[in-house]
Design a protein around this motif. Structure first.
Motif, short mmCIF file in Angstrom:
data_model
loop_
_atom_site.label_atom_id
_atom_site.label_comp_id
_atom_site.label_asym_id
_atom_site.label_seq_id
_atom_site.Cartn_x
_atom_site.Cartn_y
_atom_site.Cartn_z
N ASN A 60 0.55 -1.13 -0.24
CA ASN A 60 -0.41 0.29 -0.03
C ASN A 60 0.75 1.57 -0.21
O ASN A 60 0.92 2.40 -0.64
CB ASN A 60 -0.68 -0.09 1.44
CG ASN A 60 -1.94 -1.27 1.19
OD1 ASN A 60 -2.99 -1.45 0.15
ND2 ASN A 60 -2.50 -1.60 1.93
N GLY A 132 -3.73 -1.11 -9.26
CA GLY A 132 -4.13 -1.31 -7.49
C GLY A 132 -5.01 0.25 -7.42
O GLY A 132 -5.43 -0.26 -6.19
N THR A 133 -5.75 0.84 -8.33
CA THR A 133 -6.69 1.72 -7.78
C THR A 133 -7.74 -0.09 -7.74
O THR A 133 -8.92 -0.05 -7.24
CB THR A 133 -7.13 2.53 -8.90
OG1 THR A 133 -7.06 1.89 -10.43
CG2 THR A 133 -6.22 3.62 -9.17
N SER A 135 -7.83 -3.01 -7.15
CA SER A 135 -7.77 -3.64 -6.51
C SER A 135 -8.21 -3.27 -4.50
O SER A 135 -8.28 -3.40 -4.03
CB SER A 135 -5.80 -3.97 -6.03
OG SER A 135 -5.82 -4.98 -7.14
N GLU A 136 -7.55 -2.09 -4.77
CA GLU A 136 -7.94 -1.23 -3.43
C GLU A 136 -10.08 -0.94 -3.86
O GLU A 136 -10.16 -1.50 -2.94
CB GLU A 136 -8.18 0.44 -3.72
CG GLU A 136 -6.38 0.48 -3.56
CD GLU A 136 -5.84 1.85 -2.88
OE1 GLU A 136 -5.24 2.33 -1.20
OE2 GLU A 136 -6.67 3.08 -3.58
N GLY A 139 -10.92 -4.25 -2.69
CA GLY A 139 -11.26 -4.62 -1.20
C GLY A 139 -12.42 -3.94 -0.34
O GLY A 139 -12.77 -4.75 1.04
N LYS A 140 -12.53 -3.14 -0.28
CA LYS A 140 -13.67 -2.16 -0.09
C LYS A 140 -15.36 -2.82 -0.59
O LYS A 140 -16.24 -2.14 -0.07
CB LYS A 140 -13.43 -0.93 -0.71
CG LYS A 140 -12.38 0.05 -0.35
CD LYS A 140 -12.70 1.72 -0.51
CE LYS A 140 -11.25 2.48 -0.03
NZ LYS A 140 -11.03 2.40 1.10
N GLN A 152 -8.55 -9.93 -6.25
CA GLN A 152 -6.66 -9.82 -6.72
C GLN A 152 -6.05 -10.53 -7.68
O GLN A 152 -5.71 -8.98 -8.04
CB GLN A 152 -6.73 -8.69 -5.26
CG GLN A 152 -7.73 -7.89 -4.68
CD GLN A 152 -7.35 -7.02 -3.51
OE1 GLN A 152 -6.74 -8.65 -3.12
NE2 GLN A 152 -7.07 -6.20 -3.20
N GLY A 396 -9.10 9.86 -0.72
CA GLY A 396 -9.39 8.81 -1.32
C GLY A 396 -10.49 7.62 0.05
O GLY A 396 -11.60 6.79 -0.87
N GLY A 410 -10.92 5.43 -3.60
CA GLY A 410 -9.47 4.20 -3.03
C GLY A 410 -8.00 5.27 -2.99
O GLY A 410 -8.33 6.17 -2.91
N THR A 411 -7.07 4.33 -2.00
CA THR A 411 -6.38 5.68 -1.39
C THR A 411 -5.33 6.03 -2.96
O THR A 411 -5.01 6.71 -3.53
CB THR A 411 -4.97 4.34 -0.94
OG1 THR A 411 -5.20 4.62 0.33
CG2 THR A 411 -3.08 5.09 -0.58
#
Length: 560
Positions: A60, A132-133, A135-136, A139-140, A152, A396, A410-411
């Motif tokens: 992360n 990355g975006t 995957s986040e 995850g949410k 993922q 995010g 997301g982050t």
């Protein structure tokens, strides 16, 4: 034994993935080169079979630094190209809309899960940041840990399969197939455009001109006797400057109203074509051993003036008062870390880095008129960097529903937007927020490679299952997701937008965020005219495509 070592010390797996991955990625077959990121992913997928895993926190942090640096370096050009570069910007919109439509078709026809759909987008569009975006975003969703990890992992596997075929397709399409469809000789067309922009010869990237664009030559005044310095410079469009003058062996201060006398020795500097054109009317050329070096100073200046955005170099010179522009020459234009040809017909954008060459007093005067001098510092402002990442993480957490589709930034998405904002602020207020280009490049390269290695290691065991499930369907889908947007952009750009072919093909490479494609194009054309179109669409697509990660996850979940 090796498996146990990698499991007990996963940092070894990380650096093995980086070292071998970048080594594999450095090999080139014709115009095709995998690159270090894809090479790292392949090695990480293999090492992931041993059970080696990196801590999620490291993954992360690495991605947050990468995506912030990506936005930071692209911010000035992103905002500069919104609106004014609409013809090229439209191609990025075509890319975004068409790939989203194709992804949804693939989800319906192939029964793709949301992870595979997002990985197909990342690979076919050759935009690693989407991993990355997306995957986040997964995850949410509140799924179980096992299901989240599976989805993922599918992103990474689908990316690795479709990336290779997408890369080959975009390189061959832009450099080989598109010129055939346009029925043009791309090298001849690029040379024509180069000359149209004011270039007097063509040379490719990585090559140096045998005859430099800026020169200094010494003449003994003959035919020009009686002409004032100002009149001589005006006669040639102020593209040359009388820098030094000797009369009867003594140095004479150069004043614009000073008449030249027969026998004077003058050092004339400026654009080569102007000096060559003036030579016949000046007098005999001599060796000039008694003169000093005229182009003693070189300054990198960030262009900030709003009224000069979209103006060509020739228009900028014409707009300047003679006393302001005298002796100041633009030797190079850097845009998004790419060198754009500094020709009279080259359009400038706010945020461009202009390399000014001339006498010290002249370039310092020119720098004040154009923007601010890029500080030659190697220090990073960690206060600014840390604050930017924190703001990104706060952004995010924002999310919501659009048309029944849940979307969370997301982050990754937050740090991307924060990087855009902080990069734009830095371009307007250069005294704060120092992040040297070399430091930013390290953050992007190491951050992305570390993130890719981490997700590759965790995805290893599931990779073979996904490949067996879909077989050739993923590579074929990846090829179509390159060809359909590329053909649409080629048709619209050529027929309706009337874009010059080298710039159009460069823009198509940019909308695909493909560095290998633009490298292949520059090699085929023999000069850097495609880079002019590439930088605009690359700036836009490099920001918009990562933001599509959460959108694809939301839409695919709805459609599926």
């Amino acid at each position: 034994m090796i498996g146990e070592l990698l499991k007990s010390q996963p940092e070894i797996a990380l650096f093995v993935s980086l070292a071998i991955g970048y080594f594999i990625g450095s090999f080139r077959v014709g115009p095709i080169q995998l690159g270090g990121v894809c090479g790292t992913l392949i090695v990480a997928l293999i090492l992931g079979q041993t059970g080696a895993r990196l801590a999620p926190d490291l993954k992360n942090i690495a991605f947050a630094l990468f995506i912030f640096a990506l936005g930071f370096t692209g911010g000035p050009q992103f905002f500069a190209n919104i609106g004014r570069g609409w013809r090229y910007g439209l191609l990025s919109v075509i890319e975004i809309v068409s790939v989203l439509v194709l992804i949804m078709i693939a989800v319906s026809v192939m029964r793709l899960d949301i992870g595979t759909a997002a990985g197909l987008l990342a690979g076919a569009a050759t935009e690693s940041a989407v991993i990355g975006t997306a995957s986040e975003a997964i995850g949410k969703l509140g799924l179980g840990d096992a299901e989240t990890l599976r989805l993922q992992a599918n992103i990474v596997t689908a990316y690795s399969v479709s990336y290779l075929f997408g890369l080959i397709t975009i390189v061959l399409f832009t450099s080989q197939f598109a010129p055939l469809l346009l029925r043009i000789n791309l090298r001849d067309e690029a040379e024509r455009v180069w000359r149209k922009l004011g270039g007097s010869g063509a040379f490719g990237e990585g090559q140096r001109a045998a005859a430099p664009a800026l020169v200094g030559r010494v003449f003994r005044v003959g035919a020009a006797a009686g002409v004032t310095v100002y009149a001589l410079e005006q006669r040639h469009g102020f593209n040359l400057t009388v820098e030094q003058l000797q009369r009867n062996g003594a140095d004479v201060p150069v004043d614009p109203q000073l008449p030249l006398a027969a026998g004077d020795l003058i050092l004339v500097a400026g654009r080569r074509e102007a000096v060559v054109a003036a030579a016949a009317g000046l007098g005999e050329e001599v060796d000039g051993a008694g003169f000093g070096q005229v182009f003693a100073e070189k300054l990198d200046v960030v262009l900030t003036r709003r009224d000069l955005h979209g103006r060509t170099i020739a228009q900028v010179r014409d707009q300047a008062k003679p006393e302001e522009g005298r002796g100041v020459y633009i030797a190079a234009v850097t845009r998004l870390e790419s060198t754009v040809p500094a020709l009279p017909g080259t359009e400038l954008n706010r945020g461009d880095v202009l390399t000014l060459v001339g006498a010290k007093a002249d370039v310092e005067r020119g720098a004040k008129r154009l923007g601010y001098v890029l500080p030659a510092t190697q220090k990073t402002d960690f206060v600014y960097l840390g604050l930017g990442v924190l703001v990104g993480m706060a952004i995010g957490h924002l999310g919501g529903q659009i048309g029944g589709v849940s979307i969370a930034l997301g982050t990754g998405g937050g740090c991307l937007l924060s990087g855009l904002l902080f990069g734009w602020i830095r371009s307007r207020h250069p005294l704060v927020g120092s992040l040297p280009s070399a430091a930013a490049q390290i953050l992007k390269d190491f951050g992305l490679a570390t993130f890719i290695a981490a997700v590759g290691l965790s995805a290893g065991p599931d990779a073979i299952k996904l490949v067996r499930e879909y077989g050739l369907a993923l590579p074929l889908a990846g090829i179509l997701m390159v060809l359909v947007p590329g053909l649409l952009s080629l048709w619209i750009g050529h027929v309706f937008l009337k874009l010059e072919a080298p710039m159009l093909l460069g823009a198509i490479a940019g909308q695909q965020c493909s560095t290998p494609a633009i490298s292949a194009l520059v090699g085929v054309t023999g000069n850097s005219t495609p880079v002019i179109g590439y930088t605009i669409t690359y700036a836009l697509s490099n920001i918009l495509l990562p933001l599509m990660g959460p959108v694809v996850v939301g839409l695919a979940g709805k459609v599926g």
